[in-house]
Scaffold this motif. Structure first.
Motif, PDB file in Angstrom:
ATOM      1  N   THR A  51       0.845  -1.178   0.000  1.00 31.87           N
ATOM      2  CA  THR A  51       0.000   0.000   0.000  1.00 31.87           C
ATOM      3  C   THR A  51       0.890   1.240   0.000  1.00 31.87           C
ATOM      4  OG1 THR A  51      -1.814   1.136   1.149  1.00 31.87           O
ATOM      5  CG2 THR A  51      -0.232  -0.041   2.531  1.00 31.87           C
ATOM      6  N   ALA A  52       0.310   2.417   0.240  1.00 31.73           N
ATOM      7  CA  ALA A  52       1.078   3.665   0.286  1.00 31.73           C
ATOM      8  C   ALA A  52       0.216   4.756   0.898  1.00 31.73           C
ATOM      9  CB  ALA A  52       1.522   4.087  -1.118  1.00 31.73           C
ATOM     10  N   ALA A  53       0.880   5.736   1.480  1.00 28.52           N
ATOM     11  CA  ALA A  53       0.161   6.892   2.018  1.00 28.52           C
ATOM     12  C   ALA A  53      -0.598   7.627   0.920  1.00 28.52           C
ATOM     13  CB  ALA A  53       1.137   7.839   2.717  1.00 28.52           C
ATOM     14  N   LEU A  54      -0.082   7.575  -0.311  1.00 31.05           N
ATOM     15  CA  LEU A  54      -0.719   8.284  -1.424  1.00 31.05           C
ATOM     16  C   LEU A  54      -2.068   7.696  -1.799  1.00 31.05           C
ATOM     17  CD1 LEU A  54      -0.521  10.364  -3.811  1.00 31.05           C
ATOM     18  CD2 LEU A  54       0.391   8.453  -5.154  1.00 31.05           C
ATOM     19  N   TYR A  55      -2.213   6.383  -1.741  1.00 31.18           N
ATOM     20  CA  TYR A  55      -3.365   5.710  -2.330  1.00 31.18           C
ATOM     21  C   TYR A  55      -4.656   6.128  -1.620  1.00 31.18           C
ATOM     22  CZ  TYR A  55       0.305   2.674  -4.250  1.00 31.18           C
ATOM     23  OH  TYR A  55       1.433   2.180  -4.861  1.00 31.18           O
ATOM     24  N   GLY A  56      -5.496   6.821  -2.364  1.00 31.82           N
ATOM     25  CA  GLY A  56      -6.715   7.334  -1.766  1.00 31.82           C
ATOM     26  C   GLY A  56      -6.450   8.387  -0.720  1.00 31.82           C
ATOM     27  N   CYS A  81       6.208   6.346   1.594  1.00 28.11           N
ATOM     28  CA  CYS A  81       6.127   7.751   1.984  1.00 28.11           C
ATOM     29  C   CYS A  81       6.819   8.598   0.927  1.00 28.11           C
ATOM     30  CB  CYS A  81       6.796   7.964   3.348  1.00 28.11           C
ATOM     31  SG  CYS A  81       8.564   7.560   3.368  1.00 28.11           S
ATOM     32  N   GLY A  82       6.714   9.918   1.083  1.00 31.67           N
ATOM     33  CA  GLY A  82       7.401  10.815   0.160  1.00 31.67           C
ATOM     34  C   GLY A  82       6.539  11.308  -0.973  1.00 31.67           C
ATOM     35  N   MET A  83       5.339  10.743  -1.105  1.00 34.00           N
ATOM     36  CA  MET A  83       4.368  11.228  -2.085  1.00 34.00           C
ATOM     37  C   MET A  83       2.991  11.042  -1.464  1.00 34.00           C
ATOM     38  SD  MET A  83       4.059  10.591  -6.183  1.00 34.00           S
ATOM     39  CE  MET A  83       3.862   8.821  -6.152  1.00 34.00           C
ATOM     40  N   THR A  84       2.336  12.134  -1.146  1.00 37.56           N
ATOM     41  CA  THR A  84       1.076  12.085  -0.426  1.00 37.56           C
ATOM     42  C   THR A  84       0.082  13.089  -1.008  1.00 37.56           C
ATOM     43  OG1 THR A  84       1.972  13.648   1.193  1.00 37.56           O
ATOM     44  CG2 THR A  84       2.118  11.311   1.746  1.00 37.56           C
ATOM     45  N   GLY A  85      -1.119  13.091  -0.453  1.00 41.37           N
ATOM     46  CA  GLY A  85      -2.116  14.059  -0.841  1.00 41.37           C
ATOM     47  C   GLY A  85      -2.126  15.244   0.106  1.00 41.37           C
ATOM     48  N   VAL A  86      -2.038  16.431  -0.436  1.00 44.52           N
ATOM     49  CA  VAL A  86      -2.083  17.667   0.356  1.00 44.52           C
ATOM     50  C   VAL A  86      -3.128  18.583  -0.285  1.00 44.52           C
ATOM     51  CG1 VAL A  86      -0.808  19.662   1.178  1.00 44.52           C
ATOM     52  CG2 VAL A  86       0.346  17.439   1.005  1.00 44.52           C
ATOM     53  N   ASP A  87      -4.161  18.895   0.484  1.00 40.31           N
ATOM     54  CA  ASP A  87      -5.245  19.753  -0.016  1.00 40.31           C
ATOM     55  C   ASP A  87      -5.809  19.236  -1.336  1.00 40.31           C
ATOM     56  OD1 ASP A  87      -4.942  21.475   2.170  1.00 40.31           O
ATOM     57  OD2 ASP A  87      -3.434  22.687   1.119  1.00 40.31           O
ATOM     58  N   GLY A  88      -5.954  17.908  -1.409  1.00 42.37           N
ATOM     59  CA  GLY A  88      -6.558  17.305  -2.583  1.00 42.37           C
ATOM     60  C   GLY A  88      -5.649  17.137  -3.781  1.00 42.37           C
ATOM     61  N   LYS A  89      -4.364  17.425  -3.625  1.00 48.62           N
ATOM     62  CA  LYS A  89      -3.419  17.299  -4.730  1.00 48.62           C
ATOM     63  C   LYS A  89      -2.257  16.392  -4.342  1.00 48.62           C
ATOM     64  CE  LYS A  89      -4.404  21.873  -6.686  1.00 48.62           C
ATOM     65  NZ  LYS A  89      -3.825  23.186  -7.103  1.00 48.62           N
ATOM     66  N   ARG A  90      -1.727  15.689  -5.340  1.00 47.82           N
ATOM     67  CA  ARG A  90      -0.570  14.821  -5.120  1.00 47.82           C
ATOM     68  C   ARG A  90       0.687  15.675  -4.997  1.00 47.82           C
ATOM     69  NH1 ARG A  90       3.108  12.662  -8.593  1.00 47.82           N
ATOM     70  NH2 ARG A  90       1.957  13.438 -10.395  1.00 47.82           N
ATOM     71  N   VAL A  91       1.452  15.448  -3.917  1.00 47.97           N
ATOM     72  CA  VAL A  91       2.651  16.237  -3.646  1.00 47.97           C
ATOM     73  C   VAL A  91       3.814  15.300  -3.355  1.00 47.97           C
ATOM     74  CG1 VAL A  91       3.725  17.870  -2.047  1.00 47.97           C
ATOM     75  CG2 VAL A  91       1.347  18.211  -2.767  1.00 47.97           C
TER      76      VAL A  91
END
Length: 329
Positions: A51-56, A81-91
């Motif tokens: 899995t990943a922090a990014l997914y969903g 880690c290192g790629m996540t959602g911030v304010d609805g955008k991938r960062v």
């Protein structure tokens, strides 16, 4: 099922990529269906879940924690880690302070005290990779992570990171139509005694026969923006798929099973993590196909770099990753 080593763990050579249960390929399945699929995977013997922090934007980790957290001892757990959602955008953010915050958030969502394998999902090119890996090493020292990995990196970046802390695995895309790892990472992981974890080993559903038209993808399906799934590239690639399917039919297996067998044949250190939302495909993927070497060679010769129409990523996404790339003709 064949066992292979990922860092300190021995796992089945076929694991489960969980992204599609929450993210990326259009509308995810209903939650109750995803819960049933995850538990069925463990019942079948899947023992390496990704899995990943990014997914969903955290939803996938939450799903795993709620659906199978009570069965935590049955599987090796990988997250990123290192790629996540911030304010609805991938960062993409590889700063140590961000990564150290993300691990605690992930542990809470996953309902666990430790993540077995924790990847840097993307190298943030504004941060030296040694600094990001140093943060992951601190997580190991703190007992929050057992082993660390990298995703979508080159052999050169892998070696820089490995000098800071042993890298247990590199997760890069690898399938008969995405073979960039053969430009360096396949050999580098073997040299460093690291696993190569192949994501999208069935080519994002292409080798499962799930792709028929560029018009079939929902608005939130990332394949809409990928050149290989767009006209006129897709039509050319579908001609290749029919020939690939004929090879699989003659060998007595499905195209997805042939694709997975091909990936696993590329090295004893290679593990594949196909994802699916289908119970039928979940079982099919975990049923190893006994594919003869001459059949694998036929598939290999069919799907050369020159035969595949279109790059694997659009230009903007390509700029974010670090993998070696074939020169376009």
């Amino acid at each position: 099922m064949l066992k292979r080593r990922v860092g300190p763990f021995k796992v089945n050579a076929i694991g489960l990529g969980c992204m599609s249960l929450s993210h990326a390929y259009g509308s995810p399945p209903p939650r109750e269906g995803a819960v049933r699929l995850l538990n069925r995977a463990l019942d079948l013997g899947y023992d390496f879940l990704d899995t990943a922090a990014l997914y969903g934007f955290g939803a996938n980790e939450t799903l795993l924690g709620e659906a199978i957290g009570h069965r935590r001892s049955e599987y090796v757990l990988a997250s990123k880690c290192g790629m996540t959602g911030v304010d609805g955008k991938r960062v993409i953010d590889g700063r140590p302070e961000t990564l150290l915050r993300t691990i605690d958030e992930s542990l809470t969502r996953l309902k666990t005290d430790v993540i077995d394998l924790y990847y840097l999902h993307r190298w943030d090119k504004s941060v030296p990779v040694e600094e990001s890996v140093g943060a992951l090493a601190r997580m190991v020292e703190a007992g929050k992570v057992r082993a660390i990995g990298l995703s979508e990196v080159s052999a050169a970046t892998l070696r820089k990171a490995h000098a800071v802390h042993p890298i247990a695995a590199v997760q890069n895309e690898y399938s008969p139509w995405s073979r960039n790892v053969e430009l360096g990472v396949l050999n580098a992981t073997r040299d460093l005694d690291a696993a190569l974890v192949a994501f999208s080993p069935v080519a994002r559903g292409f080798f499962a026969g799930a792709v028929h038209s560029p018009d079939q993808f929902e608005e939130r399906d990332i394949r809409r923006g990928m050149p290989r799934f767009q006209s006129p590239n897709l039509e050319r690639n579908l001609v290749l798929f029919k020939r690939f399917q004929a090879i699989a039919d003659h060998a007595g297996c499905t195209p997805a099973q042939l694709s997975l067998a091909w990936v696993l044949s590329r090295g004893d250190h290679v593990v594949a993590i196909p994802g699916t939302t289908s119970m039928m495909h979940l079982e099919e993927n975990f049923r190893p196909a006994d594919v003869r070497p001459d059949v694998l060679r036929q598939a290999d010769h069919l799907l050369t770099k020159a035969a595949i129409a279109g790059p694997r990523y659009p230009a903007a996404t390509q700029a974010e990753i670090d993998t070696e790339e074939f020169l376009e003709a």
